[in-house]
Design a protein around this motif. Structure first.
Motif, PDB file in Angstrom:
ATOM      1  N   UNK A   1       1.004  -0.965  -0.179  1.00  0.00           N
ATOM      2  CA  UNK A   1      -0.108   0.376   0.268  1.00  0.00           C
ATOM      3  C   UNK A   1       1.044   1.436  -0.099  1.00  0.00           C
ATOM      4  N   UNK A   2       0.568   2.043  -0.502  1.00  0.00           N
ATOM      5  CA  UNK A   2       0.770   3.648  -0.477  1.00  0.00           C
ATOM      6  C   UNK A   2       0.149   4.827   0.432  1.00  0.00           C
ATOM      7  N   UNK A   3      -0.612   4.141   1.580  1.00  0.00           N
ATOM      8  CA  UNK A   3      -1.299   4.654   2.084  1.00  0.00           C
ATOM      9  C   UNK A   3      -0.289   5.059   2.795  1.00  0.00           C
ATOM     10  N   UNK A   4      -0.552   7.022   4.194  1.00  0.00           N
ATOM     11  CA  UNK A   4       0.428   7.348   4.903  1.00  0.00           C
ATOM     12  C   UNK A   4      -0.611   7.262   6.022  1.00  0.00           C
ATOM     13  N   UNK A   5      -1.972   6.991   5.994  1.00  0.00           N
ATOM     14  CA  UNK A   5      -2.956   7.686   6.870  1.00  0.00           C
ATOM     15  C   UNK A   5      -4.083   7.266   7.525  1.00  0.00           C
ATOM     16  N   UNK A   6      -4.812   6.849   8.251  1.00  0.00           N
ATOM     17  CA  UNK A   6      -6.356   6.151   8.075  1.00  0.00           C
ATOM     18  C   UNK A   6      -7.355   7.458   8.701  1.00  0.00           C
ATOM     19  N   UNK A   7      -6.484   8.657   7.643  1.00  0.00           N
ATOM     20  CA  UNK A   7      -7.352  10.333   7.573  1.00  0.00           C
ATOM     21  C   UNK A   7      -9.244   9.721   7.775  1.00  0.00           C
ATOM     22  N   UNK A   8      -9.518  10.281   8.633  1.00  0.00           N
ATOM     23  CA  UNK A   8     -11.042  10.380   8.144  1.00  0.00           C
ATOM     24  C   UNK A   8     -12.171  11.246   7.440  1.00  0.00           C
ATOM     25  N   UNK A   9     -10.726  12.453   6.475  1.00  0.00           N
ATOM     26  CA  UNK A   9     -11.650  12.861   5.934  1.00  0.00           C
ATOM     27  C   UNK A   9     -11.399  12.119   4.385  1.00  0.00           C
ATOM     28  N   UNK A  10     -12.451  11.274   3.946  1.00  0.00           N
ATOM     29  CA  UNK A  10     -11.772  11.132   2.742  1.00  0.00           C
ATOM     30  C   UNK A  10     -12.563  11.073   1.788  1.00  0.00           C
ATOM     31  N   UNK A  11     -12.725  10.966   0.396  1.00  0.00           N
ATOM     32  CA  UNK A  11     -14.160  10.924  -0.521  1.00  0.00           C
ATOM     33  C   UNK A  11     -14.252   9.820  -1.488  1.00  0.00           C
ATOM     34  N   UNK A  12     -14.772   9.631  -1.865  1.00  0.00           N
ATOM     35  CA  UNK A  12     -14.580   7.901  -3.414  1.00  0.00           C
ATOM     36  C   UNK A  12     -16.395   8.384  -3.433  1.00  0.00           C
ATOM     37  N   UNK A  13     -15.830   7.765  -4.549  1.00  0.00           N
ATOM     38  CA  UNK A  13     -17.714   7.781  -6.019  1.00  0.00           C
ATOM     39  C   UNK A  13     -18.296   6.533  -4.887  1.00  0.00           C
ATOM     40  N   UNK A  14     -19.548   6.900  -5.397  1.00  0.00           N
ATOM     41  CA  UNK A  14     -20.495   5.993  -5.002  1.00  0.00           C
ATOM     42  C   UNK A  14     -20.639   4.937  -5.527  1.00  0.00           C
ATOM     43  N   UNK A  15     -20.544   4.795  -6.929  1.00  0.00           N
ATOM     44  CA  UNK A  15     -20.695   3.026  -6.770  1.00  0.00           C
ATOM     45  C   UNK A  15     -19.682   2.780  -6.328  1.00  0.00           C
ATOM     46  N   UNK A  16     -18.398   2.811  -6.276  1.00  0.00           N
ATOM     47  CA  UNK A  16     -17.656   1.967  -5.505  1.00  0.00           C
ATOM     48  C   UNK A  16     -17.823   1.277  -4.603  1.00  0.00           C
ATOM     49  N   UNK A  17     -18.217   3.439  -3.485  1.00  0.00           N
ATOM     50  CA  UNK A  17     -18.142   2.442  -2.023  1.00  0.00           C
ATOM     51  C   UNK A  17     -19.413   1.094  -1.773  1.00  0.00           C
ATOM     52  N   UNK A  18     -20.191   1.452  -2.695  1.00  0.00           N
ATOM     53  CA  UNK A  18     -21.715   0.507  -2.756  1.00  0.00           C
ATOM     54  C   UNK A  18     -20.917  -1.004  -3.218  1.00  0.00           C
ATOM     55  N   UNK A  19     -20.266  -1.243  -4.088  1.00  0.00           N
ATOM     56  CA  UNK A  19     -19.556  -2.330  -3.796  1.00  0.00           C
ATOM     57  C   UNK A  19     -18.110  -2.879  -3.210  1.00  0.00           C
ATOM     58  N   UNK A  20     -17.550  -1.917  -2.413  1.00  0.00           N
ATOM     59  CA  UNK A  20     -16.833  -2.244  -1.327  1.00  0.00           C
ATOM     60  C   UNK A  20     -17.441  -3.004  -0.633  1.00  0.00           C
ATOM     61  N   UNK A  21     -18.729  -2.707   0.331  1.00  0.00           N
ATOM     62  CA  UNK A  21     -20.339  -3.228   1.332  1.00  0.00           C
ATOM     63  C   UNK A  21     -19.686  -3.361   2.068  1.00  0.00           C
ATOM     64  N   UNK A  22     -19.674  -2.032   3.020  1.00  0.00           N
ATOM     65  CA  UNK A  22     -18.586  -1.621   3.773  1.00  0.00           C
ATOM     66  C   UNK A  22     -20.042  -2.553   5.810  1.00  0.00           C
ATOM     67  N   UNK A  23     -19.310  -2.611   6.222  1.00  0.00           N
ATOM     68  CA  UNK A  23     -19.839  -3.754   7.644  1.00  0.00           C
ATOM     69  C   UNK A  23     -19.234  -3.321   9.105  1.00  0.00           C
TER      70      UNK A  23
END
Length: 234
Positions: free
Chosen positions: A151-173
């Motif tokens: 991964x290239x992530x450096x932070x777990x920051x709560x300020x984030x943006x995502x395309x709606x379709x991709x958010x739905x595809x993640x099936x967050x739980x």
């Protein structure tokens, strides 16, 4: 540019006892956002009334937990007649700079990626805005994500943006403290294009419900590590 004009942006803000800060957050969110959704997570102060007076759509989630609140906001979007183009998540404690939202969504609007983390750059942080346990937890989690997932992530920051379709595809739980890392791990697993942009960060109003308590810090750490090791074994 034509593509960006068609992408409606909505914001979801989980909030528990943020009456002192939520009005400031809402008032500084750019006018390009079409709807601000505040999920009142069983607050016992005036969070809901302050948010509503500031112009937000207020939802109520009685089950305590950051993930519960975020999932409530997502369910609301699923029930809309027309889904948005981009969903932005931010906290209600005024530690983020809401006006930096345009920086966070720009890589998506430009068609470069589908997911963006507003990374809390050390150079842009107000002194004392992140606790030592926050820094340690972020460092450990992102190190493990680099180790296991490149991964290239450096932070777990709560300020984030995502395309709606991709958010739905993640099936967050995740219902509580593992929400942010779950999202990032699923983005990695699904090979969703992502990036980070540096954002400013300041001392929050009030005491953090996670890093401000020993219990919150311990449980957050356990949930974050559990998600990472769960995905490393898949």
């Amino acid at each position: 540019m034509a593509q960006s004009l068609l992408m409606e942006i909505v914001v979801i803000i989980p909030a528990f006892n943020e009456a002192r800060s939520i009005g400031h957050v809402i008032s500084e969110i750019p006018s390009s956002v079409s709807e601000i959704i505040v999920v009142n997570n069983n607050s016992n102060d005036n969070t809901a009334s302050v948010a509503e007076a500031a112009g937000a759509t207020v939802l109520f989630e009685e089950n305590m937990g950051y993930g519960y609140a975020c999932l409530k906001g997502i369910k609301y979007l699923q029930n809309r007649s027309k889904p948005p183009g981009i969903v932005v998540f931010m906290d209600g404690d005024y530690s983020d700079y809401p006006e930096d939202l345009h920086k966070v969504v720009k890589p998506i609007l430009d068609g470069e990626v589908d997911f963006v983390i507003g990374a809390r750059s050390k150079a842009l942080q107000e002194k004392g805005s992140m606790t030592p346990q926050q820094r340690f937890g972020n460092g450990l989690a992102t190190f493990l994500m680099r180790l296991f997932f490149r991964s290239d992530f450096t932070d777990l920051g709560p300020f984030r943006a995502i395309r709606y379709e991709q958010l739905m595809a993640l099936k967050m739980e995740d219902k509580t403290y593992g929400w942010t890392v779950e999202m990032q791990l699923k983005v990695l697993k699904k090979k969703i294009a992502y990036t980070e942009v540096p954002v400013r960060y300041k001392k929050r109003i009030g005491i953090s419900k996670v890093s401000g308590t020993v219990k919150g810090t311990i449980f957050a750490g356990i949930k974050i590590l559990a998600w990472i090791f769960k995905y490393s074994l898949k």
